[in-house]
Design an enzyme around this catalytic site. Structure first.
Site, PDB file in Angstrom:
ATOM      1  N   GLY A   1       0.960  -1.352   0.193  1.00  0.00           N
ATOM      2  CA  GLY A   1      -0.211   0.100  -0.557  1.00  0.00           C
ATOM      3  C   GLY A   1       0.680   1.074  -0.271  1.00  0.00           C
TER       4      GLY A   1
ATOM      5  N   GLN B   1       3.045  10.082   1.020  1.00  0.00           N
ATOM      6  CA  GLN B   1       4.877   8.994   0.641  1.00  0.00           C
ATOM      7  C   GLN B   1       5.700   9.159  -0.347  1.00  0.00           C
ATOM      8  OE1 GLN B   1       2.794   4.868   2.437  1.00  0.00           O
ATOM      9  NE2 GLN B   1       4.552   5.316   2.738  1.00  0.00           N
TER      10      GLN B   1
ATOM     11  N   CYS C   1       6.393  -0.463   6.540  1.00  0.00           N
ATOM     12  CA  CYS C   1       6.306   0.711   5.995  1.00  0.00           C
ATOM     13  C   CYS C   1       7.576   1.103   5.138  1.00  0.00           C
ATOM     14  CB  CYS C   1       5.689   2.255   7.316  1.00  0.00           C
ATOM     15  SG  CYS C   1       5.240   4.113   6.131  1.00  0.00           S
ATOM     16  N   LEU C   2       6.530   1.702   3.799  1.00  0.00           N
ATOM     17  CA  LEU C   2       7.831   1.834   2.921  1.00  0.00           C
ATOM     18  C   LEU C   2       8.575   3.338   3.239  1.00  0.00           C
ATOM     19  CD1 LEU C   2       5.740   1.220  -0.710  1.00  0.00           C
ATOM     20  CD2 LEU C   2       7.705  -0.276   0.607  1.00  0.00           C
TER      21      LEU C   2
ATOM     22  N   HIS D   1      -3.491   1.141   7.963  1.00  0.00           N
ATOM     23  CA  HIS D   1      -2.415   1.795   8.537  1.00  0.00           C
ATOM     24  C   HIS D   1      -2.453   3.025   7.160  1.00  0.00           C
ATOM     25  CE1 HIS D   1       2.361   1.399   7.740  1.00  0.00           C
ATOM     26  NE2 HIS D   1       2.046   2.215   6.846  1.00  0.00           N
ATOM     27  N   GLU D   2      -2.603   2.680   5.669  1.00  0.00           N
ATOM     28  CA  GLU D   2      -3.221   3.938   4.966  1.00  0.00           C
ATOM     29  C   GLU D   2      -3.888   5.011   5.025  1.00  0.00           C
ATOM     30  OE1 GLU D   2      -1.097   3.430   2.367  1.00  0.00           O
ATOM     31  OE2 GLU D   2      -0.027   1.590   3.141  1.00  0.00           O
TER      32      GLU D   2
ATOM     33  N   HIS E   1      -2.243   7.239   8.060  1.00  0.00           N
ATOM     34  CA  HIS E   1      -1.336   7.684   6.804  1.00  0.00           C
ATOM     35  C   HIS E   1      -1.419   9.173   6.546  1.00  0.00           C
ATOM     36  CE1 HIS E   1       2.832   6.121   6.422  1.00  0.00           C
ATOM     37  NE2 HIS E   1       2.753   4.871   5.395  1.00  0.00           N
TER      38      HIS E   1
HETATM   39 ZN    ZN Z   1       3.455   3.014   5.762  1.00  0.00          ZN
END
Ligand code: ZN
Length: 208
Positions: A69, A74, A120-121, A162-163, A166
């Site tokens: 995701g 991000q 997480c990226l 999670h998204e 963000h």
């Molecule tokens: Zn993340």
């Protein structure tokens, strides 16, 4: 049971990568500490070609980084939307995007928390166990402004929560105890270069 859901609807067949990625450009992924990740994003008010192009870029950027995701902040854009390509615990693949997502609150009585690994990226190389509900419902819109409701269980529910976090300017690190958070940042410091090398190799493979 169908094995792929796109925008919350079952489909018979689907390519390995979402078609959006073909038109996308790879963008730089922001990292923990950058302001754009730590404040609530703005609602999307313009549904048009710029939004569609952003979604294309986000899909490709997510794939290059081997993510499940990716939220717009991000890639440095402080708008409320995210893309996903994520399996659930039953092996069903969920692919799509959602604009102005709102995570539906679950009644505490019907809530079961799973304490499982999450990464997480924007915290490259770190993973930590985070408690999340085993079910999530997100309401929002697609790129054309049509309403969508996405429901997920297991790992996909974790991804949706999670998204959605963000979009509120929250990272999973913010849900950890101070010491766990420090451990995650130490893990990131150790593994960051490795993660960036893998992303560079994926970009190389894509263009070659
Ligand atoms: Zn993340």
């Amino acid at each position: 049971m169908p094995s792929v859901f796109v925008q919350g609807r079952p489909v018979d067949a689907y390519p390995r990568l979402a078609p959006e990625a073909r038109n996308g450009k790879v963008r730089r992924i922001t990292e923990v500490g950058e302001e754009v990740l730590h404040k609530p994003c703005r609602d999307v008010t313009e549904f048009g070609p710029d939004l569609a192009a952003l979604i294309d870029d986000m899909f490709l950027t997510m794939y290059i980084a081997d993510g499940a995701g990716l939220a717009a902040n991000q890639v440095g854009v402080d708008l409320r939307l995210f893309v996903y390509d994520c399996p659930d615990d039953d092996g069903v693949r969920h692919v799509g995007h959602i604009v102005n997502p709102v995570l539906e609150p679950l009644e505490t009585a019907h809530r079961r928390l799973l304490d499982e690994a999450e990464g997480c990226l924007s915290v490259p190389g770190a993973t930590r166990d985070v408690p999340r509900p085993d079910r999530a419902v997100v309401r929002g819109f697609d790129r054309d402004g049509e309403p969508v409701v996405i429901e997920g269980t297991g790992y996909f529910a974790r991804c949706l929560a999670h998204e959605a976090d963000h979009c509120e300017g929250r990272l999973y690190l913010d849900r950890l105890a101070q010491r766990e958070r420090k451990d995650a940042l130490r893990q990131m410091a150790d593994r960051r270069d490795e993660v960036y090398a893998r992303r560079a190799a994926n970009i190389e493979a894509l263009s070659g």
